[in-house]
Design a protein around this motif. Structure first.
Motif, short mmCIF file in Angstrom:
data_model
loop_
_atom_site.label_atom_id
_atom_site.label_comp_id
_atom_site.label_asym_id
_atom_site.label_seq_id
_atom_site.Cartn_x
_atom_site.Cartn_y
_atom_site.Cartn_z
N CYS A 167 0.83 -1.21 0.00
CA CYS A 167 0.00 0.00 0.00
C CYS A 167 0.86 1.25 0.00
O CYS A 167 0.36 2.35 -0.16
N GLY A 168 2.17 1.10 0.19
CA GLY A 168 3.07 2.24 0.20
C GLY A 168 3.26 2.85 1.58
O GLY A 168 4.08 3.74 1.75
N GLU A 169 2.51 2.39 2.55
CA GLU A 169 2.63 2.90 3.91
C GLU A 169 3.52 1.97 4.73
O GLU A 169 3.51 0.76 4.53
N PRO A 170 4.28 2.54 5.67
CA PRO A 170 5.11 1.68 6.53
C PRO A 170 4.23 0.98 7.59
O PRO A 170 3.33 1.60 8.15
N HIS A 171 4.48 -0.30 7.77
CA HIS A 171 3.76 -1.08 8.78
C HIS A 171 4.78 -1.90 9.56
O HIS A 171 5.86 -2.20 9.06
N GLU A 172 4.40 -2.29 10.76
CA GLU A 172 5.28 -3.15 11.55
C GLU A 172 5.50 -4.48 10.82
O GLU A 172 6.60 -5.02 10.79
N THR A 173 4.45 -5.01 10.22
CA THR A 173 4.53 -6.23 9.41
C THR A 173 4.33 -5.81 7.96
O THR A 173 3.30 -5.24 7.62
N ASP A 174 5.31 -6.10 7.12
CA ASP A 174 5.27 -5.70 5.72
C ASP A 174 4.13 -6.38 4.96
O ASP A 174 3.81 -7.55 5.22
N CYS A 175 3.56 -5.65 4.01
CA CYS A 175 2.46 -6.19 3.19
C CYS A 175 2.86 -7.50 2.50
O CYS A 175 2.07 -8.44 2.44
N SER A 176 4.08 -7.57 1.98
CA SER A 176 4.51 -8.78 1.26
C SER A 176 4.53 -9.99 2.18
O SER A 176 4.17 -11.09 1.77
N GLU A 177 4.93 -9.80 3.44
CA GLU A 177 4.93 -10.91 4.39
C GLU A 177 3.50 -11.38 4.66
O GLU A 177 3.22 -12.58 4.70
N VAL A 178 2.60 -10.42 4.82
CA VAL A 178 1.20 -10.76 5.08
C VAL A 178 0.62 -11.54 3.91
O VAL A 178 -0.01 -12.59 4.09
N LEU A 179 0.85 -11.06 2.69
CA LEU A 179 0.28 -11.73 1.52
C LEU A 179 0.94 -13.08 1.26
O LEU A 179 0.29 -14.01 0.78
N ASP A 180 2.24 -13.22 1.57
CA ASP A 180 2.93 -14.50 1.39
C ASP A 180 2.37 -15.58 2.33
O ASP A 180 2.45 -16.77 2.02
N HIS A 181 1.83 -15.17 3.46
CA HIS A 181 1.36 -16.14 4.45
C HIS A 181 -0.15 -16.03 4.69
O HIS A 181 -0.65 -16.48 5.72
N LEU A 182 -0.85 -15.46 3.73
CA LEU A 182 -2.28 -15.22 3.88
C LEU A 182 -3.07 -16.51 4.09
O LEU A 182 -3.95 -16.58 4.95
N TYR A 183 -2.73 -17.56 3.35
CA TYR A 183 -3.49 -18.81 3.49
C TYR A 183 -3.21 -19.49 4.82
O TYR A 183 -4.10 -20.13 5.39
N GLU A 184 -2.00 -19.35 5.32
CA GLU A 184 -1.71 -19.89 6.66
C GLU A 184 -2.58 -19.17 7.69
O GLU A 184 -3.07 -19.79 8.64
N PHE A 185 -2.74 -17.86 7.52
CA PHE A 185 -3.59 -17.09 8.42
C PHE A 185 -5.05 -17.53 8.28
O PHE A 185 -5.73 -17.78 9.28
N LEU A 186 -5.52 -17.62 7.05
CA LEU A 186 -6.91 -18.03 6.81
C LEU A 186 -7.21 -19.40 7.41
O LEU A 186 -8.29 -19.63 7.94
N ASP A 187 -6.24 -20.30 7.31
CA ASP A 187 -6.44 -21.67 7.79
C ASP A 187 -6.05 -21.84 9.26
O ASP A 187 -6.10 -22.95 9.78
N ARG A 188 -5.64 -20.74 9.89
CA ARG A 188 -5.21 -20.77 11.30
C ARG A 188 -4.08 -21.79 11.51
O ARG A 188 -4.09 -22.56 12.46
N GLU A 189 -3.12 -21.76 10.60
CA GLU A 189 -1.98 -22.68 10.66
C GLU A 189 -0.71 -21.95 11.06
O GLU A 189 0.39 -22.35 10.69
N MET A 190 -0.84 -20.86 11.81
CA MET A 190 0.33 -20.11 12.25
C MET A 190 0.19 -19.83 13.74
O MET A 190 -0.90 -19.88 14.29
N PRO A 191 1.32 -19.53 14.39
CA PRO A 191 1.28 -19.24 15.82
C PRO A 191 0.37 -18.05 16.13
O PRO A 191 0.22 -17.14 15.32
N GLU A 192 -0.21 -18.06 17.32
CA GLU A 192 -1.15 -17.01 17.72
C GLU A 192 -0.53 -15.62 17.64
O GLU A 192 -1.18 -14.66 17.22
N GLY A 193 0.75 -15.49 17.99
CA GLY A 193 1.43 -14.19 17.92
C GLY A 193 1.47 -13.64 16.51
O GLY A 193 1.30 -12.43 16.29
#
Length: 113
Positions: free
Chosen positions: A3-29
């Motif tokens: 999105c061009g804005e700075p975030h603590e967690t980069d957009c590319s990291e979020v999108l690379d792991h989106l399905y893990e998030f959707l499927d709740r296959e990642m640590p709670e943190g």
């Protein structure tokens, strides 16, 4: 995508792991980090909403079909290879019988001599 804005967690990291998030296959943190990111980033939130809708549609339309055990094993094996950073074969090769091999995306059958 970013999105061009700075975030603590980069957009590319979020999108690379989106399905893990959707499927709740990642640590709670990590889930908490992603939820915070979605609150701050409307393009990623939109992508999340789209993927969530597709996942629900697939579940509704195909959720009743039984997945063959061998197909599930192959898919899980490929996922394990990808996660381990190993090369994944481009073609699937299946031995149908002692004299026939089926390979490739077009499922070409070949008789062995």
């Amino acid at each position: 995508m970013s999105c061009g804005e700075p975030h603590e967690t980069d957009c590319s990291e979020v999108l690379d792991h989106l399905y893990e998030f959707l499927d709740r296959e990642m640590p709670e943190g990590d889930c908490t980090k992603f939820e915070t990111h979605f609150e701050e980033c409307s393009p990623c939130l939109e992508k999340y909403g789209l993927e969530q809708a597709v996942k629900k549609l697939v579940k509704r339309c195909c959720g009743q079909d039984e997945v063959p055990t061998d197909l599930r094993s192959k898919v899980m094996g490929r996922i394990d290879l990808i996660r381990a950073g190993e090369a994944v074969p481009e073609q699937d090769v299946t031995v149908v019988g002692p004299d026939i091999t089926v390979s490739g995306p077009d499922r070409t059958a070949t008789a062995r001599e």
